[in-house]
Every structure is written in structure tokens, then in C-alpha cells.
Write an enzyme that holds these catalytic residues in place. Structure first.
Site, mmCIF file in Angstrom:
data_model
loop_
_atom_site.group_PDB
_atom_site.id
_atom_site.type_symbol
_atom_site.label_atom_id
_atom_site.label_comp_id
_atom_site.label_asym_id
_atom_site.label_seq_id
_atom_site.Cartn_x
_atom_site.Cartn_y
_atom_site.Cartn_z
ATOM 1 C CD1 TRP B 100 5.543 -6.897 7.260
ATOM 2 C CD2 TRP B 100 5.674 -9.117 7.048
ATOM 3 N NE1 TRP B 100 5.335 -7.465 8.491
ATOM 4 C CE2 TRP B 100 5.409 -8.818 8.398
ATOM 5 C CE3 TRP B 100 5.791 -10.446 6.666
ATOM 6 C CZ2 TRP B 100 5.272 -9.806 9.376
ATOM 7 C CZ3 TRP B 100 5.659 -11.434 7.635
ATOM 8 C CH2 TRP B 100 5.401 -11.112 8.975
ATOM 9 C CG ASP B 167 1.529 -7.090 1.955
ATOM 10 O OD1 ASP B 167 0.402 -6.989 2.466
ATOM 11 O OD2 ASP B 167 2.476 -7.685 2.521
ATOM 12 C CE LYS B 191 -1.056 -7.272 9.981
ATOM 13 N NZ LYS B 191 -0.255 -7.272 11.133
#
Lengths: 355, 355
Positions: B100, B167, B191
């Protein structure tokens, strides 16, 4: 019994809500909620594929047209469209016929030249400017098919040789239209095709890949097409609700059948409006929207009283947009004719009693 | 009984799903579905305000930090962060410690200079590169707190004088952290804090307004802050589910309490992993993630068999990411300790039987 005339987010079919509610606890007997499953599972892929197939079928799309479900609302598309289609030294033609079109124009100016080829600003967007010429070499013509705030609606597709880009957020799949004549269609789902949180895009892939600028990955339509709307985690539940809503529409008989119902609702409402001197419609008759009926009262001091009566009768969401005032009743696909029958009866009773 | 180890979208608290399911049919006794109400109604505004307040309270944010709920997922932020913070002639520092982060780097390069100050690419991101120096004048340092795919997690905030951008998609609100030390935090909700379709952003407003470029309205953090996350129709239901999840977290005792539970789950899993020679963890021990445990088998030919056993025992979602292989078990906030107890028992039994 509530009659939901909300302008968006707005009424959804009862069956859709029922099934969505059940799937929140146990989706397809998986023992898991639809919110808890991976997006790359067969369970979700079936949902996405069905949603895309239903759009293609209901719109009767040709093979050049791709269907995407992306994060965001139509406001995201105001900039994403020119990001993908309009180079800095190019010109795009825009029709300025309402608050949303004006916003789209503002964003497009950040990316290239914008020529406003027609505007209804002179009369507060209460009509549609249907005469226009477009500049030579313009890369597309942008218009808003239905104006949620002002209550106008294009009765037919504008005449042009340019690739057409349309914001159809508030009337998509409410009537038959030559969708294939459009190079790009976008629509936030929260009126006719689902809940807030997802955009439907229909793109003729031949218009893509022509700008020189580098497009961020998440904004590049081509990459979304390559990845089948699964470039990143999609808005799973919003796509699921769209799929259910599209399934419902198909079961109702598709676009032709819903158009007939929408015409009945609009005819009933506007004929009542025109028969009651106490109420008036500010919009040019030929441009009236079948999705969002805007109306005011001859005697503005009675508006508060009418709103109170409407509330007592469980007519929900008929207050006009804060920028326009008066009233607005939205007749999206899922609104039954019976709700419009109640609305016009309340208007008639009010006119008889107070008038 | 299903044990949901999905990496995201992933398990949510049962209470949240139950209440969301009910609100799909009748929200707060309004007679309308949560999907059918306008976003500018008192009904929804209360939801949004509670969600924002809960974030501020649970993160113990100072008054400089603003909270936004925006459309999209973290992938949108990969470009939106540099769009707002990184001018063309400026440099941003990025730590490249997973798939990511690498994607975030790729997008940032479209907007300005990017210096990768540390990378774990040499060992497939199986550890965290904690030693680095940043270039003079860099405008921020970006890192990924937890790597969902590779199974690593920063145990403490990187040491730097630069404004920190993180992030936190896969470990936000799973443990105590000095959130105020961050200039900008972003996280897809699917999540620990809700469903797919919304981003949580925490922004120190002092870092905004410094770039020279014109930012499209929908991408401009300042405009979202001015409009209190209501610039356009927000993803109403996704924000509602986040609010319910945050409420649940508070009721559970907040971040300190959930951290304790998350530590118990991770300790139980990793101590079992280390006790069974048949299984191994590819990640450096000191960098192991408490959210996503990645593991493989000493004898790779047994992996299919173990996966079948896991399926029989209703262990859902433990297949590794397609780019890494092996297994991955995610222990997000909503996963009960009892599910990890079942998982480790299945591993032990398998080791006894097959080993």
C-alpha cells in the site's frame, strides 16, 4: 404510512430494503453479513456482475459502452470527467441549466477551456435553453438531464454532433432514452438506483485515452475498466443495494414500464397544480421535470400553513430546496402512484378549505 | 458459528449489524429507512455529529485536529494527500514498507518530488525499516502504520521532526497511539471502524492551504472541513455504520481496553505459531502485526490440506493475499478472543495429526 417525497437520498422499494436488511445479518446463507465478506469473493463478484449486467440490459447498451460502479457521488465526476476527457489546450462545451451544471462548469475550468454554449441563468434556471451552437473542435458537450433543485428536465437528448456527457443523477433509468448516444453518463445512485455512496458510470470506451496529462490511478476511467470496478475495495453494500434496485426495476417491467408509471404520477400532479389557482409552478411547462416538481403558493404567507398540513398527513420531504424556497415533491421510480394521489388530495382539500 | 478472519471488508460487532439491519427498515422510529432520509435532516446530522465526536473522544484529539468522513477508500487518499500538501517543486518523504505504501508513492510522484527514505523491498517487506534520514525541507513523512498484506506493524510512531502522514486503514483505533503527533491520518473504514465506502480523515488544519496549485473542490480538504463533511451527499449509511462501530468501541472501554484484547489475541496466536514447527511466520518478530498475522507452512505441500480443515471448522478468510500466498488471519477489533482460540486449536490439532 409515510409518503416519501425526498429529493435524495430518497425512497427505495420496500422489497429492496427488506432484502438488504436481511443480508446485513446473513448474506446468501453464508452466515456472514454482506458487510463482512471480502470483495474478491465469489459471493460479492456475483453481485457486481449482476449489477453491471442489469445496467447493460435495462439501458440496452452496445458493446462500446462500459459500466462502472465507483466510489463517490456526482460531485466527484464534475472533476473526474474533465480530468479524463479535456486537455489543457482543448475546449469543452457546457450547458448551464441549473445549480449542478454550474458546479460542473466550475470544476471543468480547472482542466481546460470551457465554453458555456447556453444558459438559463437569466430566469433562475426555470426553463431549458435548447438553442445553442458549439465551438469547432470542442471535445464534448455536457448537460444535466434533470435538475433536481429547479425542477426542469430535458424531454429529449440535445441535438449535437459532439460526444455527449450527461449528469443523469436524478432521472437515470426513469424513462426511455437513447443511452448509446452518450459518450459518458454519470449518476449518483441515491435517487433512482440505490443508496448514497456509489456512482454509476456508463462510458463509451472510444473517448478515453486521448488527454496528455497524467491521471492519478484512482481517477483514471481506463484503469477502473481494466479492473472491472475492483481497482480498490469497492463500496460493497452500496453496489449490492443498486443491484437489488435494478433487479426490482427489471421485475417491474423495465424502463418502459417505469416510464409509464412516472408519466402517470407527473400528469396527475401537474394537472392538479394547474387546476388550483392557489398553487403555481415556476417552471416553463414544456420543461417540467417528471422527477422533481417544484411549486410555490400564490400567497406566500400560506406556505408555512400548507407545510404543517402536509406534515400532519405524513407527506415527507416536500419543503423546497433552501436555494429556491416553496415546495418540491420528488417522484422517483420507487414512489407509488398512491403517494401522489394523497399529495394532490391534500392540495385540493387545502385549496377548498383555505382558498 | 463462523469465525471471520477476513482481511477487509471484515468482521463487525454483532450489535452493530443488528442495529444497522433494523435501521434499514425503520430508522429511529421515523417510519423511513436510514437509506431514505435526506442527509440535511436533523436525523442524519445527529449521526454525523456523534461519529465525529466519538472519533475526537476515542483518539483524544486536540483542537487543531479536524475529523472528516469522505467518500472513497484509502486509495483515493494516495493522490488526495499530495494534491493538498505537496507542491510541484517540493519534496515529500515516504517510507516504502509494503504494497500500500508503494502505491501511495506512485501517486505522490504525480504531484511533486518524492524521496523514499527507507524501504524493505529487499526482503519482500517482511520487516520494517526503522532507520532513516529525511531530506531538508521535506513537507511531510508518509508511512503505513500496519501492512495488511505483509503482516507488519509499526510498534511506535516513527521518529521525525516532519509533519507525519499515516495510512492507518488496517489498525486505526486498535491501540493507543499519539494521534495528535500526526498531521494527517487516513483510513478506509472497512477494517476496524465500519463498512467499505467511507474514509476517515484526521487532519491538523495548520498543514492545509500551503500548496500553490488549484485543487478541485471535491478534493480540497479545506472545503470539506468548512462544510463539515457535507459538501455533497455523504455516504450516509457507511457513516452510520461507523458511528455504531465507534459507539460499540466506546462501550467496550475505548482504545485502551480494545488494545488489551488485541494484545491477548495476538499473543495467543503468535505464541502458538512459535511453538509449532510445522508453521512459521515470515515476518521479523519485532515487527509482527497484531491485526494481520501472516504465516506459512514448513512443508508447503500441506497448505491445501490445512486450508480444507480450516474450512471444515468454519474458519473464514484465512487464505493469504494472492501476492504473498500461505495464510493470513486478521484479528480486527470486532474479532472475539474465542475465534483465535479456535484457530490455534485447529493448528495444534493439525500439527499433532499430520506432523
Amino acid at each position: 404510512m409515510v409518503h416519501n417525497f425526498n429529493a435524495g437520498p430518497s425512497i427505495l422499494p420496500k422489497d429492496v430494503l427488506q432484502q438488504a436488511s436481511e443480508s446485513l445479518l446473513n448474506f446468501n446463507n453464508s452466515g456472514l453479513s454482506i458487510l463482512e465478506i471480502g470483495h474478491r469473493t465469489a459471493l460479492f463478484e456475483a453481485v457486481l456482475h449482476e449489477a453491471i449486467s442489469l445496467v447493460k440490459e435495462l439501458m440496452q447498451l452496445g458493446s462500446d459502452h462500459e459500466v462502472l460502479f465507483l466510489h463517490g457521488g456526482a460531485s466527484t465526476q464534475f472533476m473526474q470527467v474533465p480530468y479524463n476527457l479535456l486537455d489543457e489546450d482543448q475546449t469543452a462545451a457546457y450547458i448551464d441549466n441549473g445549480i449542478w451544471g454550474s458546479k460542473a462548469i466550475k470544476e471543468a475550468r480547472l482542466f481546460g477551456n470551457v465554453e458555456v454554449v447556453a444558459s438559463s441563468k437569466d430566469k433562475n434556471h426555470t426553463y431549458l435553453p435548447k438553442e445553442f451552437t458549439t465551438p469547432a473542435g470542442a471535445v464534448y458537450l455536457h448537460y444535466t438531464t434533470n435538475n433536481t433543485v429547479e425542477g426542469t428536465q430535458w424531454q429529449s437528448v440535445p441535438q449535437t454532433d459532439l460526444p455527449l456527457v450527461a449528469d443523469m443523477s436524478s432521472d437515470i433509468l426513469s424513462r426511455q432514452l437513447d443511452f448509446n448516444r452518450h459518450a459518458l453518463i454519470y449518476a449518483g445512485a441515491q435517487k433512482n438506483i440505490g443508496m448514497a455512496g456509489v456512482n454509476l458510470l456508463v462510458i463509451n470506451k472510444n473517448v478515453l485515452g486521448k488527454v496528455k496529462r497524467k491521471i492519478p490511478t484512482i481517477l483514471d476511467y481506463r484503469i477502473h475498466i481494466e479492473n472491472g470496478s475492483m481497482l480498490n475495495t469497492p463500496p460493497v453494500f452500496a453496489i449490492y443495494v443498486s443491484m437489488l434496485t435494478l433487479r426490482w426495476l427489471k421485475k417491474m417491467g423495465g424502463v418502459a414500464a417505469i416510464e409509464k408509471l412516472n408519466n402517470q404520477k407527473a400528469d396527475l400532479f401537474y394537472s392538479t397544480l394547474d387546476s388550483l389557482p392557489m398553487f403555481k409552478g415556476p417552471v416553463a411547462k414544456e420543461d417540467r421535470s417528471k422527477m422533481n416538481a417544484v411549486f410555490v403558493m400564490e400567497d406566500i404567507s400560506l406556505e408555512k400553513q400548507f407545510l404543517d398540513v402536509a406534515k400532519q398527513e405524513n407527506l415527507y420531504g416536500i419543503k423546497g430546496h433552501r436555494s429556491v424556497g416553496g415546495f418540491r415533491a420528488s417522484f422517483y421510480n420507487a414512489l407509488p402512484l398512491s403517494s401522489v394521489e394523497v399529495l394532490v388530495q391534500v392540495m385540493k382539500d387545502f385549496a377548498n378549505k383555505v382558498g
